[in-house]
Write a protein that holds these residues in place. Structure first.
Motif, PDB file in Angstrom:
ATOM      1  N   GLN A   1       2.486 -42.449  11.851  1.00 43.37           N
ATOM      2  CA  GLN A   1       1.526 -41.883  10.909  1.00 43.37           C
ATOM      3  C   GLN A   1       1.930 -40.445  10.611  1.00 43.37           C
ATOM      4  O   GLN A   1       2.427 -39.759  11.484  1.00 43.37           O
ATOM      5  CB  GLN A   1       0.123 -41.909  11.510  1.00 43.37           C
ATOM      6  N   GLY A   2       1.707 -40.003   9.394  1.00 39.56           N
ATOM      7  CA  GLY A   2       2.094 -38.657   9.011  1.00 39.56           C
ATOM      8  C   GLY A   2       1.203 -37.617   9.631  1.00 39.56           C
ATOM      9  O   GLY A   2       0.353 -37.939  10.437  1.00 39.56           O
ATOM     10  N   PRO A   3       1.403 -36.369   9.306  1.00 38.42           N
ATOM     11  CA  PRO A   3       2.331 -35.933   8.267  1.00 38.42           C
ATOM     12  C   PRO A   3       3.777 -35.877   8.766  1.00 38.42           C
ATOM     13  O   PRO A   3       4.026 -35.718   9.950  1.00 38.42           O
ATOM     14  CB  PRO A   3       1.831 -34.530   7.917  1.00 38.42           C
TER      15      PRO A   3
ATOM     16  N   TRP B   1       5.206 -30.879   3.884  1.00 36.47           N
ATOM     17  CA  TRP B   1       4.861 -32.104   4.598  1.00 36.47           C
ATOM     18  C   TRP B   1       4.396 -33.190   3.643  1.00 36.47           C
ATOM     19  O   TRP B   1       3.946 -32.914   2.541  1.00 36.47           O
ATOM     20  CB  TRP B   1       3.764 -31.820   5.626  1.00 36.47           C
ATOM     21  N   THR B   2       4.507 -34.458   4.075  1.00 37.24           N
ATOM     22  CA  THR B   2       4.063 -35.603   3.292  1.00 37.24           C
ATOM     23  C   THR B   2       3.506 -36.664   4.247  1.00 37.24           C
ATOM     24  O   THR B   2       3.877 -36.695   5.423  1.00 37.24           O
ATOM     25  CB  THR B   2       5.225 -36.201   2.464  1.00 37.24           C
ATOM     26  N   ASN B   3       2.672 -37.527   3.732  1.00 37.18           N
ATOM     27  CA  ASN B   3       2.196 -38.681   4.512  1.00 37.18           C
ATOM     28  C   ASN B   3       2.985 -39.935   4.160  1.00 37.18           C
ATOM     29  O   ASN B   3       2.748 -40.991   4.727  1.00 37.18           O
ATOM     30  CB  ASN B   3       0.694 -38.907   4.289  1.00 37.18           C
ATOM     31  N   ASN B   4       3.900 -39.810   3.210  1.00 31.10           N
ATOM     32  CA  ASN B   4       4.718 -40.936   2.761  1.00 31.10           C
ATOM     33  C   ASN B   4       6.027 -40.968   3.562  1.00 31.10           C
ATOM     34  O   ASN B   4       6.897 -40.111   3.379  1.00 31.10           O
ATOM     35  CB  ASN B   4       5.001 -40.801   1.269  1.00 31.10           C
TER      36      ASN B   4
ATOM     37  N   SER C   1       8.299 -35.566  12.496  1.00 30.13           N
ATOM     38  CA  SER C   1       6.888 -35.183  12.430  1.00 30.13           C
ATOM     39  C   SER C   1       6.632 -33.821  13.062  1.00 30.13           C
ATOM     40  O   SER C   1       5.500 -33.347  13.073  1.00 30.13           O
ATOM     41  CB  SER C   1       6.021 -36.247  13.106  1.00 30.13           C
TER      42      SER C   1
END
Length: 168
Positions: free
Chosen positions: A59-61, A95-98, A149
């Protein structure tokens, strides 16, 4: 002769259907029975707590990009060259959650070296104004490693001559 026999055998396949009845809930109690194979067999029943670890996608970010500047405004971390000679160098992380956009790994190149295939060279000399070779960080978004991460720049009082630090 053995190869002829093997080659003459018809290829057999068997399809296995996994049913829901074989799935068990977590922390389910199972019973393990051990029997001695002698006369007067003694049976010992022990309840065993079962646990399973399931892989879940990270899981992100996740780190999307990293840039460097001599100006500390908006920096994500302190001067990465703190305590050494040369210019102040401050990293900025995006940062990204993808996970598809995320950085998966790092490498370094010196001077005019080209980065390894699949790596992008960040065009900022990490050895700026410190004399010596030009050092550049490279990142990749390709491969089978999990997305980055967290980022930590190690700072030493002098030049680090190794290729690994602890388990890194």
């Amino acid at each position: 002769r053995a190869q002829e026999l093997f080659d003459s055998q018809a290829l057999q396949t068997k399809q296995v259907d996994v049913q829901e009845e074989f799935a068990r809930a977590y922390d389910e109690q199972e019973t393990y029975t051990e029997q001695e194979p002698y006369e007067g067999t003694e049976t010992i029943t022990t309840h065993v707590q079962q646990s399973r670890q399931i892989w879940e996608p990270p899981q992100g970010p996740f780190l999307r990009s990293i840039t460097f500047s001599q100006n500390g405004v908006g920096a994500s971390e302190e001067d990465v060259r703190k305590g050494s000679k040369g210019a102040f160098i401050f990293p900025r992380f995006e940062w990204t959650n993808n996970a598809e956009e995320a950085v998966l790994g790092f490498s370094f190149v010196m001077g005019n070296q080209q980065p390894a295939k699949g790596y992008e060279k960040i065009n900022f000399d990490l050895n700026k104004d410190a004399r010596g070779s030009f050092n550049f960080l490279c990142v990749t978004r390709h491969g089978s490693e999990p997305p980055v991460s967290a980022v930590t720049f190690l700072k030493f009082d002098g030049a680090f001559s190794g290729t690994h630090y602890n388990q890194w």
